[in-house]
Design a protein around this motif. Structure first.
Motif, PDB file in Angstrom:
ATOM      1  N   VAL A 496       0.878  -1.178   0.000  1.00 56.68           N
ATOM      2  CA  VAL A 496       0.000   0.000   0.000  1.00 56.68           C
ATOM      3  C   VAL A 496       0.912   1.223   0.000  1.00 56.68           C
ATOM      4  O   VAL A 496       1.798   1.329   0.845  1.00 56.68           O
ATOM      5  CB  VAL A 496      -0.898   0.006   1.241  1.00 56.68           C
ATOM      6  N   THR A 563     -12.134   1.931   7.245  1.00 57.38           N
ATOM      7  CA  THR A 563     -12.028   1.380   5.885  1.00 57.38           C
ATOM      8  C   THR A 563     -10.792   0.506   5.799  1.00 57.38           C
ATOM      9  O   THR A 563      -9.752   0.804   6.392  1.00 57.38           O
ATOM     10  CB  THR A 563     -11.915   2.501   4.841  1.00 57.38           C
ATOM     11  N   ARG A 564     -10.972  -0.555   5.067  1.00 53.99           N
ATOM     12  CA  ARG A 564      -9.843  -1.467   4.878  1.00 53.99           C
ATOM     13  C   ARG A 564      -8.931  -0.934   3.788  1.00 53.99           C
ATOM     14  O   ARG A 564      -9.363  -0.189   2.918  1.00 53.99           O
ATOM     15  CB  ARG A 564     -10.354  -2.847   4.442  1.00 53.99           C
ATOM     16  N   PRO A 566      -7.119  -0.848   0.399  1.00 58.45           N
ATOM     17  CA  PRO A 566      -7.566  -1.432  -0.871  1.00 58.45           C
ATOM     18  C   PRO A 566      -6.653  -2.582  -1.281  1.00 58.45           C
ATOM     19  O   PRO A 566      -5.481  -2.610  -0.933  1.00 58.45           O
ATOM     20  CB  PRO A 566      -7.454  -0.262  -1.847  1.00 58.45           C
ATOM     21  N   GLN A 568      -4.216  -4.532  -3.358  1.00 59.60           N
ATOM     22  CA  GLN A 568      -3.194  -4.092  -4.314  1.00 59.60           C
ATOM     23  C   GLN A 568      -3.328  -4.903  -5.591  1.00 59.60           C
ATOM     24  O   GLN A 568      -3.638  -6.093  -5.553  1.00 59.60           O
ATOM     25  CB  GLN A 568      -1.803  -4.280  -3.714  1.00 59.60           C
TER      26      GLN A 568
END
Lengths: 695, 121
Positions: A496, A563-564, A566, A568
């Protein structure tokens, strides 16, 4: 991760430099690129061109560019020329055949020209459209130039001139024929060329007032020139009939051809400003290397006509390089040439002023003359003592002709603005990185950084702390420098990424990452973050992309609603790349006993058989019942045993090599025979025993 | 029988007597039946040898082992059937000619061995 980022950076630089070139509006004269393009475009299939028009375009382009015209062989093209000259009656075919012939000098019988001459005279008389006049008059001019038909002159030159002129329009355009309502610029070019032909073919002088009106028409025609911002201008027409629309290159080329032809036959000067001619020249040069053979021919032919026309000769100011490296102590070089690249008359190039695009009103340098180097035929300026720092500048040049007579002939176009890039290396200094507590006061451990290479820092912070990075960028002249790209990138173990733009105040660049504010942006992901710093600019020769090290970040646990991070994107290589090689595991062979043991047991299995046979001997078995006396039972008995043995033999064959179906078929036959003979033998024996019983 | 002899000796003697009577009565058996008995013994011993081999070496290839043993056992069983049918003491098969029984025996053996060959692999 490094290489894609480096690629992106490279792409950005390329983009920046491309944009710079587009803005540059530096027109380069005809170069080797055009020559190689010409050889590529005009390469005939199987030694001959599809049409004579194409052959003419090839020959003309090669002639102007000075390319060896080996590719156009006269042996394969001449037969077509002769055939057209002898049999064709269309002025267009004759026109191109004569044009090609003027290059190749094919062997044409003398009386052929006489026939063509009368044919063309008739064609001129009957002509009703500009194209008819263009081809027939053009052909007559070619015959005259060839000198094959003595003094070939037009019968009624004055009348022809009038009838062509009758098709003209008040704005300088021409109608293609008397019926069409629309006038076109393309037709104007053709008409001008035809008129020039008529003038040269005329035995008497054409009325000067008529020529004067045509000259006015030309000037009016040039009012419809369209302009680009960089000074290039061109003819473009938007006709309702798309079939007659030839595009700007073809239209401009037609006008230039007509203008050159007309200027060469008419006395006195056509009153056109040099800037317009220069604009057309810039337009044709601005095309670069065109994409098709036709466009290349139009470009080269037009540039040749512009350079050799009696109107005015455009001079082009070009720079071999608009990027000057200060660290290499490059000189700024300027060349002034004609459009086809030949030398200019004696002149001086003057740097009128140089300024930065952001501050136009404060020129850094004014009125500086460039030194002329006759060896390289270039005007050069030593930029180092002028105190330029790296960056983008706009230089304004002016070409000053030495001879005042030349000023009438040559068009230099006043001032030329050229964007110049000065590149050099930038020093990154006083780089420090630190993890601060929330109050910014207690500086825990400040670490000095060396940005000349990758470093391997190891930092740790929690969400109440801050990360501070500071550094300075100084040019070689000691000025502060602000590159276009200054990024700090944090990459988590899970790939991330977070990219931050590093702000600056003066020469000091500083970024403070307050992790308390960033926890949500970081998706509450604790763990190891790689730190990368990117500094890049088009004028910075040492743009860099450094791995600074890593940061162990300790962030609070994510609340449920957070929120998690995203997902990749999966590396496409792992998805579409080669899969791991498959290794086949074969069944291992079973463990076999030693051969001796197996053979011993084979022998052992025969022991009971011997025991059986011995037992039979002990019992005194005999074959008394085997029929011997009579012949047929004997045969039956023997055959019974033979077939029994045969079936057993077939079983052996079945085991060794045969398949079940063939075996069963053959066994069926053998079994039937066995059944028959078995039945006969056993019934014979049964009858024998029953006789005994009864007896 | 002497009463003073010990129990063990009496058992041995009983057994001895039993064997003796069995042997004497077996002597009276017709020769053709003795041949069949001998044949059955031959088949069973052959099967036993194969089983020994399997116990020592292992059952690979198992189908070959099975066909070998079953061939022997099947032959023995068929031979026993033949013996029953041929024996004149058996009133049940009085009407059956021994030749017919032999024909049956041959046919069954052929069918059995076709299957065995197929299974041998």
């Amino acid at each position: 991760m490094r290489s894609p980022m480096a690629r992106n950076l490279g792409f950005l630089f390329v983009l920046i430099s491309v944009v710079a070139i587009c803005e540059a509006s530096v027109f380069q004269p005809i170069s080797e690129n055009h020559r190689s393009a010409a050889l590529e475009f005009f390469s005939p299939v199987d030694g001959s061109f599809t049409s004579l028009e194409e052959a003419y375009e090839a020959l003309r382009t090669f002639q102007i560019l000075g390319v060896e015209k080996n590719t156009v062989s006269s042996t394969s093209t001449c037969p077509l020329v002769v055939k057209n000259l002898q049999s064709s009656s269309s002025p267009q075919d004759l026109f191109y055949a004569l044009k090609v012939n003027s290059f190749l000098n094919c062997k044409v019988e003398a009386n052929t020209f006489a026939g063509i001459f009368s044919k063309l005279q008739a064609a001129v008389k009957d002509a009703s459209s500009v194209l008819d006049y263009y081809y027939s008059v053009g052909s007559l001019v070619l015959i005259k130039d060839k000198g094959a038909e003595g003094d070939a002159l037009l019968v009624d030159a004055d009348g022809t001139f009038h009838s062509i002129k009758a098709l003209s329009h008040s704005d300088g355009r021409w109608r293609l024929n008397s019926k069409s309502a629309e006038s076109s610029i393309y037709a104007a070019g053709l008409a001008l060329e035809a008129l020039a032909g008529v003038v040269s073919l005329s035995s008497t002088e054409i009325d000067p007032s008529l020529i004067g009106t045509v000259k006015n028409d030309v000037v009016k025609l040039f009012d419809s020139l369209e302009k680009y911002d960089d000074g290039a201008s061109y003819f473009n027409e938007k006709l309702t009939d798309a079939r007659e629309d030839h595009g700007p290159i073809s239209t401009s080329a037609s006008v230039v051809r007509g203008l050159a032809a007309f200027a060469s036959v008419s006395t006195g000067k056509i009153n056109l400003s040099g800037d317009r001619i220069l604009g057309l020249a810039k337009y044709f040069l601005g095309i670069g290397v065109p994409g098709s053979a036709q466009d290349l021919f139009n470009q080269i032919d037009s540039l040749y006509n512009l350079e050799n026309s009696r109107v005015s000769v455009p001079l082009i100011l070009s720079l071999p390089a608009t990027v000057v490296s200060l660290s290499d102590k490059n000189q700024l070089k300027v060349k002034v040439t004609t459009v086809l690249g030949s030398g200019a008359p004696p002149l001086t190039v003057k740097l009128v002023q140089a300024f930065q695009p952001s501050s136009k009103d404060t020129p850094l340098i004014e009125n500086k003359e460039l030194k002329f180097d006759s060896e390289s035929n270039a005007h050069s300026l030593d930029v180092l003592p002028l105190g330029f720092d790296i960056g983008k500048y706009v230089f304004v040049f002016r070409v000053l002709l030495h001879d005042s007579e030349h000023k009438k002939i040559y068009a230099t176009g006043g001032q030329t603005q050229v964007p110049i890039f000065f590149t050099g290396s930038v020093k990154a200094d006083n780089a420090e990185i630190a993890v601060l507590d929330s109050d910014l006061q207690s500086t825990g451990n400040k670490k000095k950084l060396d940005l000349s290479g990758d470093t391997s820092l190891s930092l740790s912070a929690d969400h109440l702390q801050k990360l501070q990075l500071t550094f300075q960028l100084i040019t070689t002249l000691g000025h502060s420098f602000k590159p276009e790209q200054v990024f700090l990138k944090l990459t988590h173990e899970t790939k991330v990424e977070h990219i931050f733009v590093v702000g600056s105040s003066g020469s000091q660049f500083e970024i403070v990452l307050d992790f308390l504010r960033l926890v949500e942006k970081f998706f509450y992901l604790s763990g190891r973050y790689n730190i990368q710093l990117t500094v890049g600019d088009a004028v910075m020769e040492n743009s860099f992309h450094r791995d600074l090290g890593h940061l162990e970040l300790d962030l609070p646990k994510a609340p449920e609603k957070a929120t998690r991070a995203p997902l990749q994107p999966v590396d496409p290589y792992s998805r579409y790349g080669p899969k791991p090689e498959i290794t086949h595991i074969f069944r291992l062979p079973e463990k076999r006993p030693r051969q001796e043991l197996s053979l011993a047991f084979l022998v052992l299995t025969f022991v009971p058989l011997f025991g059986f046979l011995l037992g039979l001997l002990r019992l005194g078995v005999n074959l008394k019942k085997f029929p011997t006396s009579e012949s047929s039972p004997l045969v039956h008995a023997v055959l019974f045993h033979v077939f029994l043995a045969a079936i057993l033999g077939w079983y052996l064959l079945f085991w060794l090599k045969m398949d079940l179906f063939t075996t069963l078929k053959q066994l069926g036959i053998l079994g039937t025979m066995l059944l028959y003979f078995g039945h006969r033998t056993l019934s014979y024996l049964a009858s024998g025993s029953s006789k005994q019983k009864s007896a | 029988m002497v009463k003073s002899t010990t129990t063990t000796s009496s058992t041995a003697k009983d057994a001895q007597a039993l064997f003796h009577s069995l042997r004497s009565s077996y002597v009276a058996t017709p020769t053709n039946l003795k041949i069949i008995d001998l044949y059955v013994l031959f088949a069973i011993f052959t099967a036993l040898i194969q089983i020994c081999y399997m116990a020592i070496v292992g059952s690979f290839p198992f189908n070959s082992f099975l066909s070998g043993v079953l061939s022997c056992v099947g032959t023995a069983v068929l031979a026993v059937c033949l013996r029953i049918q041929v024996n004149k003491e058996n009133k049940e098969f009085k009407d059956l000619a021994p030749e017919r029984a032999f024909a049956d025996f041959v046919l069954c053996n052929l069918v059995l061995h076709l299957v065995i060959m197929n299974f041998l692999g």
